[in-house]
Design an enzyme around this catalytic site. Structure first.
Site, PDB file in Angstrom:
ATOM      1  N   ALA A 127      31.896  28.149  61.872  1.00  9.70           N
ATOM      2  CA  ALA A 127      32.211  26.725  62.010  1.00  9.70           C
ATOM      3  C   ALA A 127      31.174  25.869  61.301  1.00  9.70           C
ATOM      4  O   ALA A 127      31.502  24.877  60.640  1.00  9.70           O
ATOM      5  CB  ALA A 127      32.298  26.352  63.487  1.00  9.70           C
ATOM      6  N   TYR A 128      29.915  26.245  61.432  1.00  7.93           N
ATOM      7  CA  TYR A 128      28.833  25.511  60.774  1.00  7.93           C
ATOM      8  C   TYR A 128      28.958  25.629  59.258  1.00  7.93           C
ATOM      9  O   TYR A 128      28.862  24.630  58.530  1.00  7.93           O
ATOM     10  CB  TYR A 128      27.495  26.062  61.249  1.00  7.93           C
ATOM     11  CG  TYR A 128      26.290  25.481  60.566  1.00  7.93           C
ATOM     12  CD1 TYR A 128      26.014  24.123  60.627  1.00  7.93           C
ATOM     13  CD2 TYR A 128      25.396  26.305  59.867  1.00  7.93           C
ATOM     14  CE1 TYR A 128      24.884  23.588  60.006  1.00  7.93           C
ATOM     15  CE2 TYR A 128      24.272  25.785  59.255  1.00  7.93           C
ATOM     16  CZ  TYR A 128      24.022  24.427  59.325  1.00  7.93           C
ATOM     17  OH  TYR A 128      22.907  23.908  58.708  1.00  7.93           O
TER      18      TYR A 128
END
Length: 251
Positions: free
Chosen positions: A153-154
């Site tokens: 996600a990052y």
């Protein structure tokens, strides 16, 4: 004469870590720094250090996930200092965890604080940057890892920032607005706590860094941002520069 004399710089997430280091480095080269973030106390701490060193800075409270806050903060900066010459998009909520562990809200926070905020800040600052402006956006080498488990996600948020940065560089080059990204590995407060804890994990991690250390937020990262915003980088735009002791390898 300092190389950024008479320049006005906006640094988001400037209350600590990499953002504070960048703000200090820009101020050391003569820039007036607008330090933006959510927590007034940490912003004022950065500004106090800049003032102590003889520089000029002012804190502006701004939640980068709120469009109204962004627009208001930019107008406050312009009202106070007259214009904006440098924009550093550093603020980022970091959604870490495996994909099955990350929920929609956590994923969206990463996107709202990262690429969406970057998009909004670039558009809000564009009218003032035209002519000789510079933007530095914070990316990450998380997407370059051979094992990116826990970073999906990052990494997605940071790769979106790189895509936006390249497009802005291509579209705004005719207006002499330069846009670049950096991928720093730096001794943020969280990184510092982890490294100081020691252990095999830390030793293994440092073994992946050819220079064998984690960078300093001001001296290693901030000084590169000074270069990218200064006259010696006037022909550099649309690129991503790892500042990580050689850890990442961009192909």
């Amino acid at each position: 004469m300092a190389i950024l004399e008479n320049k006005v710089a906006v640094v988001t997430g400037g209350g600590q870590g990499v953002g504070a280091g960048i703000a200090l480095a820009l101020a050391a080269e003569g820039a007036v720094v607008a330090v933006l973030g959510r927590t007034l106390a940490t912003l004022e701490a950065t500004c106090a250090e800049i003032h102590h060193r003889g520089g000029e800075a002012q804190a502006f409270v701004c939640d980068v996930t709120e469009a109204e806050d962004i627009d208001a903060a930019i107008m406050e900066v312009v009202d106070e200092f007259g214009s904006i010459d440098i924009l550093v998009n550093n603020a980022q909520i970091v959604p870490l965890g495996r994909l099955l562990e990350i929920n929609d809200d956590e994923y969206q926070e990463g996107m709202d604080s990262g690429p969406l905020a970057t998009f909004r800040f670039m558009k809000a600052c564009y009218p003032f940057l035209r002519g000789d402006g510079s933007i530095v956006n914070l990316a990450s080498s998380a997407a370059m890892r051979s094992d990116s488990a826990g970073f999906g996600a990052y990494a997605a948020a940071k790769e979106a920032i790189r895509a936006l940065s390249r497009a802005a560089a291509c579209e705004w080059g005719e207006d002499n607005v330069r846009v670049n990204c950096i991928m720093p590995l730096a001794m943020s407060p969280a990184m510092s706590r982890w490294v100081e804890g020691g252990g095999d994990d830390v030793e293994d991690f440092l073994s992946t860094v050819p220079l064998g250390r984690v960078g300093d937020c001001e001296e290693d990262v901030g000084r590169v941002v000074v270069f990218l915003c200064g006259p010696d980088a006037s022909y550099i735009t649309g690129h991503t520069l790892p500042i990580d002791g050689g850890q990442a390898f961009l192909r």
